[in-house]
Design an enzyme around this catalytic site. Sequence first.
Site, PDB file in Angstrom:
ATOM      1  N   SER A  26       3.678  17.652 -12.415  1.00  0.00           N
ATOM      2  CA  SER A  26       3.000  16.698 -13.976  1.00  0.00           C
ATOM      3  C   SER A  26       4.821  16.340 -14.365  1.00  0.00           C
ATOM      4  O   SER A  26       6.105  17.092 -14.062  1.00  0.00           O
ATOM      5  CB  SER A  26       2.406  17.962 -15.363  1.00  0.00           C
ATOM      6  N   GLN A 107       7.738   8.729 -15.155  1.00  0.00           N
ATOM      7  CA  GLN A 107       7.358   8.195 -16.095  1.00  0.00           C
ATOM      8  C   GLN A 107       8.181   7.512 -16.696  1.00  0.00           C
ATOM      9  O   GLN A 107       9.247   7.894 -17.160  1.00  0.00           O
ATOM     10  CB  GLN A 107       7.161   9.912 -16.561  1.00  0.00           C
ATOM     11  N   TYR A 177       4.861  10.510 -28.432  1.00  0.00           N
ATOM     12  CA  TYR A 177       5.735   9.532 -28.297  1.00  0.00           C
ATOM     13  C   TYR A 177       5.550   7.701 -29.086  1.00  0.00           C
ATOM     14  O   TYR A 177       4.082   7.694 -28.689  1.00  0.00           O
ATOM     15  CB  TYR A 177       6.355   9.420 -26.612  1.00  0.00           C
TER      16      TYR A 177
HETATM   17  C1  LIG Z   1      11.137  21.782 -19.060  1.00  0.00           C
HETATM   18  C2  LIG Z   1       9.652  20.690 -19.825  1.00  0.00           C
HETATM   19  C3  LIG Z   1      10.149  19.492 -19.451  1.00  0.00           C
HETATM   20  C4  LIG Z   1       8.487  18.542 -20.339  1.00  0.00           C
HETATM   21  N1  LIG Z   1       9.285  17.424 -19.721  1.00  0.00           N
HETATM   22  C5  LIG Z   1       7.721  16.284 -19.633  1.00  0.00           C
HETATM   23  C6  LIG Z   1       7.984  15.433 -19.575  1.00  0.00           C
HETATM   24  O1  LIG Z   1       9.189  14.687 -19.410  1.00  0.00           O
HETATM   25  N2  LIG Z   1       6.932  14.127 -19.841  1.00  0.00           N
HETATM   26  C7  LIG Z   1       5.701  15.008 -20.521  1.00  0.00           C
HETATM   27  O2  LIG Z   1       4.605  14.313 -20.217  1.00  0.00           O
HETATM   28  N3  LIG Z   1       5.541  15.424 -20.234  1.00  0.00           N
HETATM   29  C8  LIG Z   1       6.648  16.600 -20.068  1.00  0.00           C
HETATM   30  N4  LIG Z   1       6.529  18.497 -19.940  1.00  0.00           N
HETATM   31  C9  LIG Z   1       5.296  18.889 -20.315  1.00  0.00           C
HETATM   32  C10 LIG Z   1       4.697  19.342 -19.340  1.00  0.00           C
HETATM   33  O3  LIG Z   1       4.029  17.542 -18.661  1.00  0.00           O
HETATM   34  C11 LIG Z   1       3.158  19.537 -19.092  1.00  0.00           C
HETATM   35  O4  LIG Z   1       2.349  18.908 -19.883  1.00  0.00           O
HETATM   36  C12 LIG Z   1       3.284  20.882 -20.132  1.00  0.00           C
HETATM   37  O5  LIG Z   1       4.646  21.530 -19.992  1.00  0.00           O
HETATM   38  C13 LIG Z   1       1.894  22.494 -19.577  1.00  0.00           C
HETATM   39  O6  LIG Z   1       1.997  21.644 -18.096  1.00  0.00           O
HETATM   40  P1  LIG Z   1       2.646  23.775 -17.485  1.00  0.00           P
HETATM   41  O7  LIG Z   1       1.145  24.772 -18.446  1.00  0.00           O
HETATM   42  O8  LIG Z   1       1.847  23.551 -15.974  1.00  0.00           O
HETATM   43  O9  LIG Z   1       3.562  24.015 -18.134  1.00  0.00           O
HETATM   44  C14 LIG Z   1       7.399  19.468 -20.133  1.00  0.00           C
HETATM   45  C15 LIG Z   1       7.261  20.887 -20.248  1.00  0.00           C
HETATM   46  C16 LIG Z   1       8.329  21.119 -19.910  1.00  0.00           C
HETATM   47  C17 LIG Z   1       7.871  23.066 -20.190  1.00  0.00           C
END
Ligand SMILES: Cc1cc2nc3c(=O)[nH]c(=O)nc-3n(C[C@H](O)[C@H](O)[C@H](O)COP(=O)(O)O)c2cc1C
Length: 407
Positions: A26, A107, A177
């Site tokens: 993601s 993205q 956003y």
């Molecule tokens: C360090 C970090 C950076 C992230 N950057 C983005 C991003 O640039 N764009 C986005 O849509 N979500 C971003 N997210 C959210 C993740 O894509 C995801 O939706 C969220 O962490 C839940 O997934 P997980 O439980 O697998 O971490 C970010 C999350 C973290 C922890």
Amino acid sequence: MTTQNDILFAPLPLRNLTLPNRLVRSATYEGFGLPDGTPRAELADLYTRLAVAGTGTLISGFCFVSQEGRAMQPGQCGCDTDTKIGAWRTVVSQVKAAAPEVKLLMQLAHAGRQTRRAATGHPVVGATARRCRFFREKVQPLTIGGIERIVGEFAAAARRAQQAGFDGVQLHAAHGYLIHQFLSPYTNTRRDAWGEGTRLLTAVIQAVKASCGGSFPVFAKFSAADDRGLTVDDTIRQIRSVEADLDAVEISYGTMEFALNIIRGGCPLERVFDVNPLLRPVPRILRGLFRRLLLSEILKRQIPFEENYNLLSAARIARQTQVPVFAVGGFRRAASLRTALADHHLAAVALCRPFLIEPDLARQLRVNDAWVSPCNNCNICTVSCDAPQPVGCARKGQEPNHEHRPL
Ligand SMILES: Cc1cc2nc3c(=O)[nH]c(=O)nc-3n(C[C@H](O)[C@H](O)[C@H](O)COP(=O)(O)O)c2cc1C
């Protein structure tokens, strides 16, 4: 489990491209942007590692479409000028040379009201003047001309991503956003035609198709619901109105107003005080007071971490729409990934934090049915996005990996 019969590693044919498997990294802000947003070479090394391990699809960290649309994070990459195409092409070529099968999506985002004037050098803009309680900046409501300009900026950025060799783009319509600000009835109370929630998203999709060609893959990431009244039913209606032009949608949750509810888990406040530009200026002596105030604010609304926390909303959306649906949020076990695909109508599964602690996890998933992520959702990675250094996992390498243990 043989890879041949493994649903997780089966190819996924979409309208305009086929993903080599169902495992998606993601979008994850990496912090590898130079001050103007040009990607640094280290980004290619990171993507190469993820791709060579067998992650089928990589979605870049959110890239700004204009300087005005930058987020607060200092190392954010952008795709706002033609001068960046060369650097992006170098990233894509290196990754594809090492792992020709991998699909790379950029993205694209405009931060709207979720940023600071100090970070963008421009007035902060939004669907309406409603301020974000997290950023507290004065917000200038966009004029119709301003909206049309931004639609054009998304289209131009997508065209640059295409020229650089990306396989498609993902429009960031989640997490509060700008596109989400238009989708949400809380932030979009406009009385003109742009008060219709999906109008901006529709216009952006059409403009991207017009500039990149109808067969250029376009994905979108949605928050299934948020803490300000947007519901899963709203999101289903919104997705239905745009799905004919999308290759896939990814389902997440929330906005930056209650940022912890997007990701769930720990709230490492000491690190927040060290790196967050809004809180860094608080003198040490007052930190205790601020900590108590913040905690009472955060805890009032905090949704606790549960594994697979967006799975049920994503499954509902998948059942009631035609477009392939991915889910992200809290996937931590091999078994849950396969169950999400086999039993919940999901086309693919996406992870973020598990890749930070274990970039090679795709390799593990091929051989270890009992894989459990060592990520403990401490969220030091999350709050460290505000620091000038690239994002990483504070615990990487310290964990005995791959023991089957309860989280
Ligand atoms: C360090 C970090 C950076 C992230 N950057 C983005 C991003 O640039 N764009 C986005 O849509 N979500 C971003 N997210 C959210 C993740 O894509 C995801 O939706 C969220 O962490 C839940 O997934 P997980 O439980 O697998 O971490 C970010 C999350 C973290 C922890």
